[in-house]
Scaffold this motif. Structure first.
Motif, PDB file in Angstrom:
ATOM      1  N   PHE A   6       1.168  -0.977   0.167  1.00 47.45           N
ATOM      2  CA  PHE A   6       0.147   0.420  -0.083  1.00 47.45           C
ATOM      3  C   PHE A   6       0.961   1.156   0.456  1.00 47.45           C
ATOM      4  O   PHE A   6       1.695   1.531   0.941  1.00 47.45           O
ATOM      5  N   PRO A   7       0.549   2.220  -0.611  1.00 46.24           N
ATOM      6  CA  PRO A   7       1.430   3.321  -0.569  1.00 46.24           C
ATOM      7  C   PRO A   7       0.577   4.100   0.701  1.00 46.24           C
ATOM      8  O   PRO A   7      -0.164   4.278   1.290  1.00 46.24           O
ATOM      9  N   ARG A   8       2.214   5.568   0.866  1.00 43.20           N
ATOM     10  CA  ARG A   8       2.011   6.055   2.417  1.00 43.20           C
ATOM     11  C   ARG A   8       0.441   6.554   2.438  1.00 43.20           C
ATOM     12  O   ARG A   8      -0.032   6.433   3.837  1.00 43.20           O
ATOM     13  N   THR A   9      -0.083   7.509   1.382  1.00 46.64           N
ATOM     14  CA  THR A   9      -0.770   8.258   1.307  1.00 46.64           C
ATOM     15  C   THR A   9      -1.951   6.944   1.568  1.00 46.64           C
ATOM     16  O   THR A   9      -3.162   7.480   2.382  1.00 46.64           O
ATOM     17  N   LEU A  10      -2.323   6.083   0.814  1.00 45.89           N
ATOM     18  CA  LEU A  10      -2.975   4.909   1.067  1.00 45.89           C
ATOM     19  C   LEU A  10      -3.100   4.791   2.550  1.00 45.89           C
ATOM     20  O   LEU A  10      -4.593   4.758   2.973  1.00 45.89           O
ATOM     21  N   ARG A  11      -2.015   3.855   2.831  1.00 47.59           N
ATOM     22  CA  ARG A  11      -2.052   4.063   4.469  1.00 47.59           C
ATOM     23  C   ARG A  11      -2.767   4.853   5.251  1.00 47.59           C
ATOM     24  O   ARG A  11      -3.322   4.601   6.086  1.00 47.59           O
ATOM     25  N   ILE A  12      -2.251   6.487   5.416  1.00 43.25           N
ATOM     26  CA  ILE A  12      -2.925   7.384   5.886  1.00 43.25           C
ATOM     27  C   ILE A  12      -4.056   7.442   5.685  1.00 43.25           C
ATOM     28  O   ILE A  12      -5.042   7.659   7.179  1.00 43.25           O
ATOM     29  N   ILE A  13      -4.682   7.315   4.372  1.00 41.26           N
ATOM     30  CA  ILE A  13      -6.048   7.555   4.776  1.00 41.26           C
ATOM     31  C   ILE A  13      -6.807   5.878   5.235  1.00 41.26           C
ATOM     32  O   ILE A  13      -8.657   6.198   5.825  1.00 41.26           O
ATOM     33  N   VAL A  14      -6.893   5.172   4.567  1.00 46.22           N
ATOM     34  CA  VAL A  14      -7.165   4.111   5.658  1.00 46.22           C
ATOM     35  C   VAL A  14      -7.467   4.143   7.126  1.00 46.22           C
ATOM     36  O   VAL A  14      -7.506   3.182   8.204  1.00 46.22           O
ATOM     37  N   LEU A  15      -6.038   4.880   7.808  1.00 49.69           N
ATOM     38  CA  LEU A  15      -5.980   4.475   9.352  1.00 49.69           C
ATOM     39  C   LEU A  15      -7.087   5.689   9.380  1.00 49.69           C
ATOM     40  O   LEU A  15      -7.913   5.095  10.330  1.00 49.69           O
ATOM     41  N   PHE A  16      -7.971   7.251   8.479  1.00 52.72           N
ATOM     42  CA  PHE A  16      -8.648   7.386   9.263  1.00 52.72           C
ATOM     43  C   PHE A  16      -9.289   7.461   9.016  1.00 52.72           C
ATOM     44  O   PHE A  16     -10.813   7.212   9.984  1.00 52.72           O
ATOM     45  N   LEU A  17     -10.320   6.696   7.825  1.00 55.41           N
ATOM     46  CA  LEU A  17     -11.330   6.070   7.664  1.00 55.41           C
ATOM     47  C   LEU A  17     -11.693   4.571   7.622  1.00 55.41           C
ATOM     48  O   LEU A  17     -13.132   4.189   7.887  1.00 55.41           O
ATOM     49  N   ARG A  18     -11.265   4.376   7.680  1.00 53.45           N
ATOM     50  CA  ARG A  18     -10.977   2.718   7.522  1.00 53.45           C
ATOM     51  C   ARG A  18     -12.176   2.332   9.304  1.00 53.45           C
ATOM     52  O   ARG A  18     -13.426   1.788   9.818  1.00 53.45           O
ATOM     53  N   PRO A  19     -12.291   2.871  10.618  1.00 55.31           N
ATOM     54  CA  PRO A  19     -12.763   3.329  11.865  1.00 55.31           C
ATOM     55  C   PRO A  19     -14.018   3.597  11.437  1.00 55.31           C
ATOM     56  O   PRO A  19     -15.113   3.352  12.372  1.00 55.31           O
ATOM     57  N   VAL A  20     -14.285   4.688  10.986  1.00 54.51           N
ATOM     58  CA  VAL A  20     -15.852   5.576  10.457  1.00 54.51           C
ATOM     59  C   VAL A  20     -16.373   4.649  10.139  1.00 54.51           C
ATOM     60  O   VAL A  20     -17.798   4.263  10.708  1.00 54.51           O
ATOM     61  N   LEU A  21     -15.826   3.479   8.548  1.00 51.48           N
ATOM     62  CA  LEU A  21     -16.196   2.824   8.361  1.00 51.48           C
ATOM     63  C   LEU A  21     -16.906   1.673   8.945  1.00 51.48           C
ATOM     64  O   LEU A  21     -17.956   1.019   8.930  1.00 51.48           O
ATOM     65  N   MET A  22     -16.520   0.935   9.367  1.00 53.39           N
ATOM     66  CA  MET A  22     -16.756  -0.076  10.524  1.00 53.39           C
ATOM     67  C   MET A  22     -17.876   1.053  12.057  1.00 53.39           C
ATOM     68  O   MET A  22     -18.361  -0.103  12.571  1.00 53.39           O
ATOM     69  N   VAL A  23     -17.500   1.999  11.998  1.00 59.49           N
ATOM     70  CA  VAL A  23     -19.419   2.479  12.864  1.00 59.49           C
ATOM     71  C   VAL A  23     -20.618   2.479  11.976  1.00 59.49           C
ATOM     72  O   VAL A  23     -21.398   1.625  12.540  1.00 59.49           O
ATOM     73  N   ILE A  24     -19.985   2.833  11.055  1.00 61.70           N
ATOM     74  CA  ILE A  24     -21.235   3.374  10.144  1.00 61.70           C
ATOM     75  C   ILE A  24     -21.968   2.380   9.835  1.00 61.70           C
ATOM     76  O   ILE A  24     -23.137   2.284   8.872  1.00 61.70           O
TER      77      ILE A  24
END
Length: 245
Positions: A6-24
């Motif tokens: 995973f490119p670094r930018t994608l890893r950062i995006i995943v770090l922030f967005l995946r927990p939100v999607l897990m909740v909603i």
């Protein structure tokens, strides 16, 4: 399962967005074992402006870096373009004369072993009941040009959060995102044939038939109207909505 970097930018995006999607969202994902190794084309139906986030969630949890087609004009923007390039998104050269030339970066990415997501409809469905429309030939074109698998992926549920062409999301109560991965589309009978528009549309029809059949299973119903032809569409109807919106 193949380990894909995973490119670094994608890893950062995943770090922030995946927990939100897990909740909603709640998730009903089936068929992941059908995803091939190596490069291939992922072809999902298109239901909502949220689709790229929700299908990316599925891909990330399968160890696949999400890569989508992006207009080359967006890639040239100062800030957004830099983010998109660093996240290794794929430019579509819409100013190119030929369809194959416009997809040259996608073809190169798949040949290099990447998974590239191409929405065959090219736009969010206009079907009043959110069934898949007919498809454009880009996904099939890339698969046939590379000789790599074309994998249909049906999703149902994003429209419950944000209905097509509306602006008011409904995050709660949590909606279930259904994903079904189909068997890679068998295009062996087309290998070596000249890629005429007839051949490309024949293969694309197979793809859309498969997506519709998977959706019918999840919804436990069949379409009640003919499939909408994407080639007859004009500008998006922004007032297109369900009766309960």
């Amino acid at each position: 399962m193949q380990r894909r970097p995973f490119p670094r930018t994608l890893r950062i995006i995943v770090l922030f967005l995946r927990p939100v999607l897990m909740v909603i969202t709640k998730r009903d994902w089936q068929g992941q074992e059908r995803l091939p190794e190596g490069g291939f084309v992922l072809a999902p139906n298109h239901l909502s402006h949220l689709d790229p986030f929700l299908i990316s969630h599925f891909m990330v949890d399968q160890g696949i870096p999400p890569r989508f087609l992006v207009k080359d004009t967006l890639m040239s923007l100062p800030v957004a373009g830099r983010i998109l390039r660093s996240a290794q998104q794929i430019p579509v050269y819409r100013s190119s004369e030929g369809a194959a030339e416009s997809l040259r970066a996608a073809i190169a990415a798949v040949e290099a072993g990447s998974v590239v997501t191409i929405y065959p409809e090219g736009t969010i469905t206009r079907d009043p009941a959110a069934w898949p429309m007919s498809g454009r030939t880009g996904a099939v074109r890339v698969a046939l040009a590379t000789g790599c698998p074309l994998v249909p992926v049906m999703q149902w549920g994003p429209q419950e959060i944000l209905w097509p062409y509306t602006k008011r999301p409904r995050f709660f109560p949590r909606k279930t995102i259904h994903v079904r991965v189909g068997e890679p589309l068998d295009l062996s009978d087309l290998a070596g044939r000249e890629l005429t528009e007839q051949v490309l549309h024949e293969a694309t029809d197979r793809l859309m038939d498969g997506l519709t059949a998977m959706m019918a299973q999840v919804r436990a119903e069949l379409p009640s109207t003919p499939r909408i032809d994407v080639h007859t569409l004009g500008r998006p109807k922004t007032n297109y909505r369900r009766s309960d919106q």
